[in-house]
Design a protein around this motif. Sequence first.
Motif, short mmCIF file in Angstrom:
data_model
loop_
_atom_site.label_atom_id
_atom_site.label_comp_id
_atom_site.label_asym_id
_atom_site.label_seq_id
_atom_site.Cartn_x
_atom_site.Cartn_y
_atom_site.Cartn_z
N ASP A 40 -11.59 -43.23 -2.59
CA ASP A 40 -10.85 -43.53 -3.81
C ASP A 40 -9.36 -43.33 -3.56
O ASP A 40 -8.96 -42.52 -2.73
CB ASP A 40 -11.34 -42.69 -4.99
CG ASP A 40 -10.98 -41.22 -4.88
OD1 ASP A 40 -11.04 -40.67 -3.76
OD2 ASP A 40 -10.62 -40.63 -5.91
N SER A 41 -8.55 -44.11 -4.27
CA SER A 41 -7.10 -44.08 -4.15
C SER A 41 -6.69 -44.36 -2.70
O SER A 41 -7.10 -45.39 -2.15
CB SER A 41 -6.57 -42.74 -4.67
OG SER A 41 -5.18 -42.80 -4.90
N SER A 183 -8.81 -41.72 -11.25
CA SER A 183 -9.75 -40.63 -10.98
C SER A 183 -10.19 -39.94 -12.27
O SER A 183 -10.30 -38.72 -12.33
CB SER A 183 -9.12 -39.61 -10.02
OG SER A 183 -10.08 -38.71 -9.53
#
Length: 221
Positions: A40-41, A183
């Motif tokens: 993620d990210s 998130s």
Amino acid sequence: SRQGGQFPRAVHDVVACVRHLRANSARFGIDPDRIAAFGDSSGGYMAVMLAVLTANPQPDILGSLGKYPTESAAVSCAVALYPPVKFDVMDEQHDPNFHAQIHDSPESPEAHFMGYPVQSRSVDHASPLTYVRPDTPPIFLAHGDSDPLVPCGQSRLLFETLVATARHPANFKYHELPDAGHSTPHFCEPDFVKLVYDFLDTHNRSDAAKRAAPPPTPGKR
């Protein structure tokens, strides 16, 4: 990304991880042909880079870090949540109503990653968009439409590029989550997690495993 060093050193790290897993697959009890990338990210960026470099390997970006520099770094598929993919358009993609992070700043995470402000020279060589090919492995993308750090236009742009280029466009999925940020708990909701599992079941299971699996019970997993 700040701690991982400038591009492409952070990519070298994840490539070395995949090579280590594949070289030691018997020891770890894993199938070397079924390694998926998930992040993620900035980790989503790394997952996408592993996928696009599988079909379009670039020796300078893959690097030779680790004990197994000749081992394949290929992945069967990737799951990427709210990944940055084209650093020099992030600011223009942000919703003006958000108190958003400024990516064109010399102090932005992207500037630290590249070693220079992203508007001062090209960043295309660090963009996964540059390396998309018709046989890029399947990629699952998800992004919140209220993300103040990485605008959802990043995933939209990548998804559009993948589908327009792909030999099998259906291999690519994009889910944009209403009111989700960066998130936020939306990405842990059971319905969303099931989408991820279903994608991995489709693209990262051996044919033998698929044949042996019992048929799904309606309403259950």
